[in-house]
Design a protein around this motif. Structure first.
Motif, short mmCIF file in Angstrom:
data_model
loop_
_atom_site.label_atom_id
_atom_site.label_comp_id
_atom_site.label_asym_id
_atom_site.label_seq_id
_atom_site.Cartn_x
_atom_site.Cartn_y
_atom_site.Cartn_z
N VAL A 58 13.95 3.48 -4.25
CA VAL A 58 12.58 3.67 -4.70
C VAL A 58 11.64 3.37 -3.55
O VAL A 58 11.77 2.35 -2.87
N GLN A 59 10.70 4.26 -3.35
CA GLN A 59 9.68 4.05 -2.31
C GLN A 59 8.31 3.97 -2.97
O GLN A 59 8.02 4.71 -3.91
N LEU A 60 7.50 3.05 -2.47
CA LEU A 60 6.13 2.89 -2.95
C LEU A 60 5.19 3.10 -1.78
O LEU A 60 5.31 2.41 -0.76
N GLN A 61 4.28 4.03 -1.93
CA GLN A 61 3.33 4.34 -0.87
C GLN A 61 1.94 3.98 -1.37
O GLN A 61 1.42 4.62 -2.29
N ALA A 62 1.35 2.98 -0.73
CA ALA A 62 0.02 2.52 -1.13
C ALA A 62 -1.03 3.02 -0.15
O ALA A 62 -0.74 3.23 1.04
N SER A 63 -2.23 3.18 -0.65
CA SER A 63 -3.34 3.61 0.19
C SER A 63 -4.64 3.11 -0.40
O SER A 63 -4.68 2.68 -1.56
N GLY A 64 -5.70 3.17 0.41
CA GLY A 64 -7.03 2.89 -0.10
C GLY A 64 -7.67 1.61 0.39
O GLY A 64 -8.82 1.35 0.04
N GLY A 65 -6.96 0.81 1.16
CA GLY A 65 -7.58 -0.41 1.66
C GLY A 65 -8.65 -0.10 2.69
O GLY A 65 -8.83 1.04 3.11
N GLY A 66 -9.35 -1.15 3.08
CA GLY A 66 -10.39 -0.97 4.09
C GLY A 66 -11.36 -2.12 4.11
O GLY A 66 -11.11 -3.17 3.51
N HIS A 95 13.33 -4.63 -8.62
CA HIS A 95 11.94 -4.84 -8.23
C HIS A 95 11.72 -4.27 -6.83
O HIS A 95 12.51 -4.53 -5.91
N TYR A 96 10.64 -3.52 -6.68
CA TYR A 96 10.34 -2.89 -5.41
C TYR A 96 8.90 -3.20 -4.99
O TYR A 96 8.00 -3.29 -5.83
N TRP A 97 8.70 -3.32 -3.69
CA TRP A 97 7.39 -3.60 -3.13
C TRP A 97 6.98 -2.48 -2.17
O TRP A 97 7.80 -1.95 -1.43
N GLY A 98 5.69 -2.19 -2.18
CA GLY A 98 5.13 -1.28 -1.20
C GLY A 98 4.85 -2.02 0.09
O GLY A 98 5.08 -3.24 0.20
N GLN A 99 4.34 -1.31 1.08
CA GLN A 99 4.17 -1.87 2.41
C GLN A 99 2.92 -2.72 2.56
O GLN A 99 2.78 -3.42 3.54
N GLY A 100 2.02 -2.70 1.61
CA GLY A 100 0.81 -3.49 1.71
C GLY A 100 -0.33 -2.73 2.35
O GLY A 100 -0.13 -1.96 3.29
N THR A 101 -1.52 -2.98 1.83
CA THR A 101 -2.71 -2.37 2.40
C THR A 101 -3.79 -3.44 2.48
O THR A 101 -3.99 -4.21 1.53
N LEU A 102 -4.47 -3.52 3.62
CA LEU A 102 -5.42 -4.60 3.87
C LEU A 102 -6.78 -4.29 3.27
O LEU A 102 -7.34 -3.21 3.50
#
Length: 120
Positions: free
Chosen positions: A1-9, A108-115
């Motif tokens: 399972v892959q989790l792709q996060a976006s939207g930080g800033g 349980h899976y984690w995405g890469q994180g977004t700051l």
């Protein structure tokens, strides 16, 4: 399972940001999805979770300011953050659970994180 996060800033205090996360791979039994965050020097903490049926859970510190939602057809979870405060500054992680027949075998899976950085 892959989790792709976006939207930080970077955003000023009082502003808004929207985070999004898409799950892909072996997700036929995707159940709970959620967001956690980790501020510098602190432990990772729960922000919000949502079940496949739409039941939500929020940390007290974000209740009333953040809204979690998901699109089961697209395997996405979003976090709409409003009235942001400098103390919301952290790396935000998407998390998903793929259910097994027995909960002890859930994955349980984690995405890469977004700051997310909130300036005062």
């Amino acid at each position: 399972v892959q989790l792709q996060a976006s939207g930080g800033g970077l955003v000023q205090a009082g502003g808004s940001l929207r985070l999004s996360c898409t799950a892909s791979g072996d997700i036929d039994r995707l159940s709970i999805m959620g967001w956690y965050r980790q501020a510098p020097g602190k432990q990772r903490e729960l922000v919000a979770t949502i079940t496949r049926g739409g039941i939500t859970n929020y940390a007290g510190s974000v209740k009333g300011r953040f809204t979690i939602s998901r699109d089961n057809a697209k395997n996405t979870v979003a976090l709409q953050m409003g009235s942001l405060k400098p103390e919301d500054t952290a790396v935000y992680y998407c998390k998903s659970v793929v259910a097994a027949l027995s909960p002890k075998y859930d994955r349980h899976y984690w995405g890469q994180g977004t700051l997310v950085t909130v300036s005062s």
